[in-house]
Scaffold this active site. Structure first.
Site, PDB file in Angstrom:
ATOM      1  N   ASP A  66     -21.067  37.515  26.364  1.00 37.85           N
ATOM      2  CA  ASP A  66     -19.769  37.680  25.313  1.00 37.85           C
ATOM      3  C   ASP A  66     -19.068  36.476  25.068  1.00 37.85           C
ATOM      4  O   ASP A  66     -18.216  36.095  26.237  1.00 37.85           O
ATOM      5  CB  ASP A  66     -19.122  39.114  25.646  1.00 37.85           C
ATOM      6  CG  ASP A  66     -18.120  39.561  24.314  1.00 37.85           C
ATOM      7  OD1 ASP A  66     -18.607  39.386  23.210  1.00 37.85           O
ATOM      8  OD2 ASP A  66     -17.031  39.983  24.627  1.00 37.85           O
ATOM      9  N   HIS A 108      -7.968  35.812  17.178  1.00 39.86           N
ATOM     10  CA  HIS A 108      -8.020  36.513  18.345  1.00 39.86           C
ATOM     11  C   HIS A 108      -7.247  36.039  19.499  1.00 39.86           C
ATOM     12  O   HIS A 108      -6.491  36.776  20.224  1.00 39.86           O
ATOM     13  CB  HIS A 108      -9.164  37.268  18.532  1.00 39.86           C
ATOM     14  CG  HIS A 108      -9.281  38.267  19.810  1.00 39.86           C
ATOM     15  ND1 HIS A 108      -8.735  39.323  19.882  1.00 39.86           N
ATOM     16  CD2 HIS A 108     -10.028  37.866  21.085  1.00 39.86           C
ATOM     17  CE1 HIS A 108      -9.039  39.993  20.953  1.00 39.86           C
ATOM     18  NE2 HIS A 108      -9.809  39.028  21.681  1.00 39.86           N
ATOM     19  N   ARG A 125       0.515  35.561  27.481  1.00 40.13           N
ATOM     20  CA  ARG A 125       0.906  34.446  28.112  1.00 40.13           C
ATOM     21  C   ARG A 125       2.354  33.859  27.478  1.00 40.13           C
ATOM     22  O   ARG A 125       3.406  34.344  27.649  1.00 40.13           O
ATOM     23  CB  ARG A 125      -0.112  33.338  28.286  1.00 40.13           C
ATOM     24  CG  ARG A 125      -1.108  33.683  29.114  1.00 40.13           C
ATOM     25  CD  ARG A 125      -1.985  32.574  29.310  1.00 40.13           C
ATOM     26  NE  ARG A 125      -2.629  32.178  28.210  1.00 40.13           N
ATOM     27  CZ  ARG A 125      -3.716  32.740  27.591  1.00 40.13           C
ATOM     28  NH1 ARG A 125      -4.481  33.429  28.334  1.00 40.13           N
ATOM     29  NH2 ARG A 125      -4.270  32.430  26.507  1.00 40.13           N
ATOM     30  N   GLU A 160     -13.364  46.458  20.535  1.00 39.11           N
ATOM     31  CA  GLU A 160     -13.426  45.098  19.829  1.00 39.11           C
ATOM     32  C   GLU A 160     -14.611  45.010  18.731  1.00 39.11           C
ATOM     33  O   GLU A 160     -15.775  45.143  19.138  1.00 39.11           O
ATOM     34  CB  GLU A 160     -13.851  44.031  21.071  1.00 39.11           C
ATOM     35  CG  GLU A 160     -12.576  44.117  22.141  1.00 39.11           C
ATOM     36  CD  GLU A 160     -12.574  42.956  22.855  1.00 39.11           C
ATOM     37  OE1 GLU A 160     -13.628  42.304  23.190  1.00 39.11           O
ATOM     38  OE2 GLU A 160     -11.505  42.223  23.419  1.00 39.11           O
ATOM     39  N   GLU A 162     -17.002  43.015  16.833  1.00 41.16           N
ATOM     40  CA  GLU A 162     -18.089  42.035  16.993  1.00 41.16           C
ATOM     41  C   GLU A 162     -19.180  41.981  16.243  1.00 41.16           C
ATOM     42  O   GLU A 162     -19.522  43.279  15.939  1.00 41.16           O
ATOM     43  CB  GLU A 162     -18.172  41.890  18.430  1.00 41.16           C
ATOM     44  CG  GLU A 162     -16.647  41.544  19.454  1.00 41.16           C
ATOM     45  CD  GLU A 162     -17.212  41.375  20.757  1.00 41.16           C
ATOM     46  OE1 GLU A 162     -18.227  40.495  20.883  1.00 41.16           O
ATOM     47  OE2 GLU A 162     -16.317  41.204  21.712  1.00 41.16           O
ATOM     48  N   ASP A 219     -17.265  46.065  21.536  1.00 43.27           N
ATOM     49  CA  ASP A 219     -17.165  45.724  22.910  1.00 43.27           C
ATOM     50  C   ASP A 219     -15.986  46.566  23.529  1.00 43.27           C
ATOM     51  O   ASP A 219     -14.978  46.155  23.754  1.00 43.27           O
ATOM     52  CB  ASP A 219     -16.995  44.237  23.381  1.00 43.27           C
ATOM     53  CG  ASP A 219     -16.685  43.667  24.587  1.00 43.27           C
ATOM     54  OD1 ASP A 219     -17.108  44.459  25.434  1.00 43.27           O
ATOM     55  OD2 ASP A 219     -15.894  42.766  24.813  1.00 43.27           O
ATOM     56  N   ARG A 267      -7.930  47.940  28.275  1.00 47.71           N
ATOM     57  CA  ARG A 267      -6.921  46.942  28.516  1.00 47.71           C
ATOM     58  C   ARG A 267      -6.165  47.150  29.603  1.00 47.71           C
ATOM     59  O   ARG A 267      -5.731  45.931  30.375  1.00 47.71           O
ATOM     60  CB  ARG A 267      -6.022  46.907  27.237  1.00 47.71           C
ATOM     61  CG  ARG A 267      -6.635  46.725  25.940  1.00 47.71           C
ATOM     62  CD  ARG A 267      -7.443  45.438  25.907  1.00 47.71           C
ATOM     63  NE  ARG A 267      -8.022  45.309  24.628  1.00 47.71           N
ATOM     64  CZ  ARG A 267      -8.984  44.648  24.091  1.00 47.71           C
ATOM     65  NH1 ARG A 267      -9.265  43.592  25.121  1.00 47.71           N
ATOM     66  NH2 ARG A 267      -9.246  44.332  23.096  1.00 47.71           N
ATOM     67  N   GLN A 307      -7.914  46.040  32.337  1.00 43.78           N
ATOM     68  CA  GLN A 307      -8.315  44.385  32.562  1.00 43.78           C
ATOM     69  C   GLN A 307      -7.101  43.595  32.648  1.00 43.78           C
ATOM     70  O   GLN A 307      -7.277  42.424  33.304  1.00 43.78           O
ATOM     71  CB  GLN A 307      -8.765  44.026  30.788  1.00 43.78           C
ATOM     72  CG  GLN A 307      -9.047  42.540  30.381  1.00 43.78           C
ATOM     73  CD  GLN A 307      -9.295  42.722  28.731  1.00 43.78           C
ATOM     74  OE1 GLN A 307      -9.321  43.497  27.967  1.00 43.78           O
ATOM     75  NE2 GLN A 307      -9.539  41.207  28.205  1.00 43.78           N
ATOM     76  N   LYS A 330     -14.918  46.080  30.917  1.00 48.42           N
ATOM     77  CA  LYS A 330     -15.931  45.874  29.929  1.00 48.42           C
ATOM     78  C   LYS A 330     -17.275  46.534  30.239  1.00 48.42           C
ATOM     79  O   LYS A 330     -18.043  46.395  29.261  1.00 48.42           O
ATOM     80  CB  LYS A 330     -15.925  44.308  29.663  1.00 48.42           C
ATOM     81  CG  LYS A 330     -14.894  43.479  29.254  1.00 48.42           C
ATOM     82  CD  LYS A 330     -14.310  43.741  28.064  1.00 48.42           C
ATOM     83  CE  LYS A 330     -13.347  42.520  27.466  1.00 48.42           C
ATOM     84  NZ  LYS A 330     -13.059  42.610  26.077  1.00 48.42           N
ATOM     85  N   THR A 378     -21.176  48.893  26.091  1.00 46.03           N
ATOM     86  CA  THR A 378     -21.018  48.279  24.809  1.00 46.03           C
ATOM     87  C   THR A 378     -22.059  48.943  23.655  1.00 46.03           C
ATOM     88  O   THR A 378     -23.192  49.098  23.967  1.00 46.03           O
ATOM     89  CB  THR A 378     -21.447  46.702  24.986  1.00 46.03           C
ATOM     90  OG1 THR A 378     -20.704  46.221  26.058  1.00 46.03           O
ATOM     91  CG2 THR A 378     -21.484  45.955  23.676  1.00 46.03           C
ATOM     92  N   GLU A 435      -4.314  44.282  19.213  1.00 45.26           N
ATOM     93  CA  GLU A 435      -3.766  43.242  18.165  1.00 45.26           C
ATOM     94  C   GLU A 435      -3.179  44.101  17.113  1.00 45.26           C
ATOM     95  O   GLU A 435      -1.811  43.909  16.695  1.00 45.26           O
ATOM     96  CB  GLU A 435      -4.549  42.155  17.714  1.00 45.26           C
ATOM     97  CG  GLU A 435      -4.997  41.342  18.507  1.00 45.26           C
ATOM     98  CD  GLU A 435      -6.370  40.728  18.095  1.00 45.26           C
ATOM     99  OE1 GLU A 435      -7.371  41.146  18.345  1.00 45.26           O
ATOM    100  OE2 GLU A 435      -6.363  39.669  17.405  1.00 45.26           O
TER     101      GLU A 435
END
Ligand code: CA
Length: 433
Positions: free
Chosen positions: A142, A149, A158, A215, A217, A249, A253, A256, A269, A273, A380
């Site tokens: 992945d 993103h 961060r 996610e 994708e 995916d 969270r 993670q 993860k 999937t 998001e």
């Protein structure tokens, strides 16, 4: 006609099929598409290769047995429970099958159109079929290739001023995922248990994920691998790709955020999937090729390629709470926003000498667009739960609740026809107690 002009003819927007449902301008499976999958049906439980056309599936094994589909050496590859043996025949064989099918299904060709008995042998109604995982997947990787993103996630976890780490704009960042838990659309997904680090406690607790996410994708499937020690050049990379699928995916969270330093995602993860069942070939996507975003700084030489390497694929996500009448579209975006291309991902993946194999699955990374309604994850869209989404039935969501059904859709819109992916669906069931 030459093979090149035959292939070009399969993309002619004016070509129509005698399978009338395929001619609807918004049907995913036009005669220009012809995606490959694995199916069984109510009267024949054997898994076998098929191609979607409108509301029907062409049984490739039956078509070959009827003498209407030729392969080199009459290779026996369609009466299989995966597409791997067919894919391994190589690009000339994929193209030959595409050309033969396009001709047989064309409104101008009488062979099947005018022979009901033959049609009954080689066509199955999609409504009577069950779709299976189309390939045996030796490895799943992945990537993390959407600038929007990566910027959003970097800002949240961060520092908004330095959201992108310096390596991000130099290479397609990725990690080796878990192939064993890739499932086909429609498979229920169990909410994972794991370690959760709550802000007010020193040590983690064990329990069900509280921040379950999607996610959005796409994935590409390797059609021609490379030997160990022999990298794939960026300019050659697309020739190694069989086609694309939609890919969800699923991501935990909270698990993670606690586990990902220093080696990246693991249990957050690995639990599931989901991919869409039909593989859309790069040949079918060719008319929708567009320029990829400008890359600044210029990538290192091994990541450079001439020409256009993005594809104009509209994408959307719908959420439907259990038993709710209406689904709510929670995101709309486009694959063309992706910063790193599939060719660059594959070149980077193999530049170390890492080998790839037929059926390997490569996820694009979450595809987020530039606007707040084009983000490809709830993380998001709700900004880590701070801005709940309003649902059509009156409820709200921050993250996924048990019983929620998430559906990804994707399509290229041509002039009067669509090259679509079908749905990539999963419903969340409660965690193991
Ligand atoms: Ca991902």
């Amino acid at each position: 006609m030459s093979a090149v002009s035959d292939l070009q003819a399969t993309l002619d927007p004016s070509r129509k099929s005698w399978v009338e449902s395929a001619n609807e301008p918004s049907h995913d499976f036009s005669i220009q598409n012809l995606p490959f999958g694995i199916f069984s049906d109510t009267t024949n439980g054997a898994r076998r290769a098929g191609v979607a056309i409108g509301d029907e599936i062409v049984d490739l094994a039956a078509l070959q047995a009827a003498g209407l589909l030729k392969l080199p050496s009459n290779a026996d590859v369609f009466a299989r429970d995966t597409l791997n043996d067919f894919i391994a025949l190589g690009r000339d064989a994929w193209r030959s099958v595409r050309i033969q099918l396009s001709n047989l299904l064309s409104r101008d060709t009488a062979t099947l159109r005018d022979d009901a008995a033959l049609r009954a042998k080689v066509l199955v109604r999609a409504a009577d079929a069950r779709l299976h995982l189309p390939v045996q997947i030796p490895g799943y990787t992945d990537f993390y290739s959407s600038k929007e993103h990566a910027t959003n996630v970097g800002s949240m976890f961060r520092d908004p001023k330095n959201a992108l780490l310096p390596n991000w704009s130099e290479m397609p960042i990725g990690y080796n995922g878990r192939a064993s838990s890739v499932v086909v659309s429609g498979t229920p997904v169990r909410r994972p248990n794991g370690q959760l680090k709550l802000p007010d406690q020193e040590r983690p607790v064990f329990g069900a994920c509280r921040k379950l996410d999607i996610e959005l994708e796409t994935g590409f499937v390797i059609g021609g691998g490379n030997a160990l020690g022999e990298p794939i050049a960026c300019a050659d990379a697309e020739a190694h790709i069989f086609g694309m699928v939609l890919l969800n995916d699923w991501s935990a969270r909270d698990i993670q955020q606690w586990e990902y330093v220093p080696l990246g995602p693991f249990n957050a993860k690995t639990f599931a999937t989901t991919i869409s069942p039909w593989i859309v070939t790069l040949d079918a996507l060719e008319p929708f090729r567009v320029a990829h975003p400008v890359q600044e700084p210029e990538p290192l030489a091994y990541l450079r390629h001439d020409g256009d390497h993005a594809f104009d694929i509209a994408l959307e996500v719908k959420l439907r709470p259990h038993a709710a009448k209406q689904a709510t579209t929670i995101a709309r975006t486009n694959f063309r926003h992706m910063y790193w291309t599939m060719a660059q991902q594959l070149a980077h993946h193999t530049v170390s000498g890492c080998n790839t194999r037929v059926g390997d699955l490569m996820g694009s990374g979450t595809i987020s667009g530039p606007t707040e309604d084009s983000y490809g994850s709830l993380l998001e869209l709700t900004w880590n739960g701070k801005k709940p989404l309003e649902l059509k039935d009156g409820g709200t969501r921050t993250f996924i609740e048990d019983g929620d059904e998430l559906t990804l859709a994707g399509w290229c819109q041509g002039d009067g026809y669509r090259v679509g992916f079908g749905a990539c669906v999963g419903e969340i069931v409660a965690a193991r107690g």
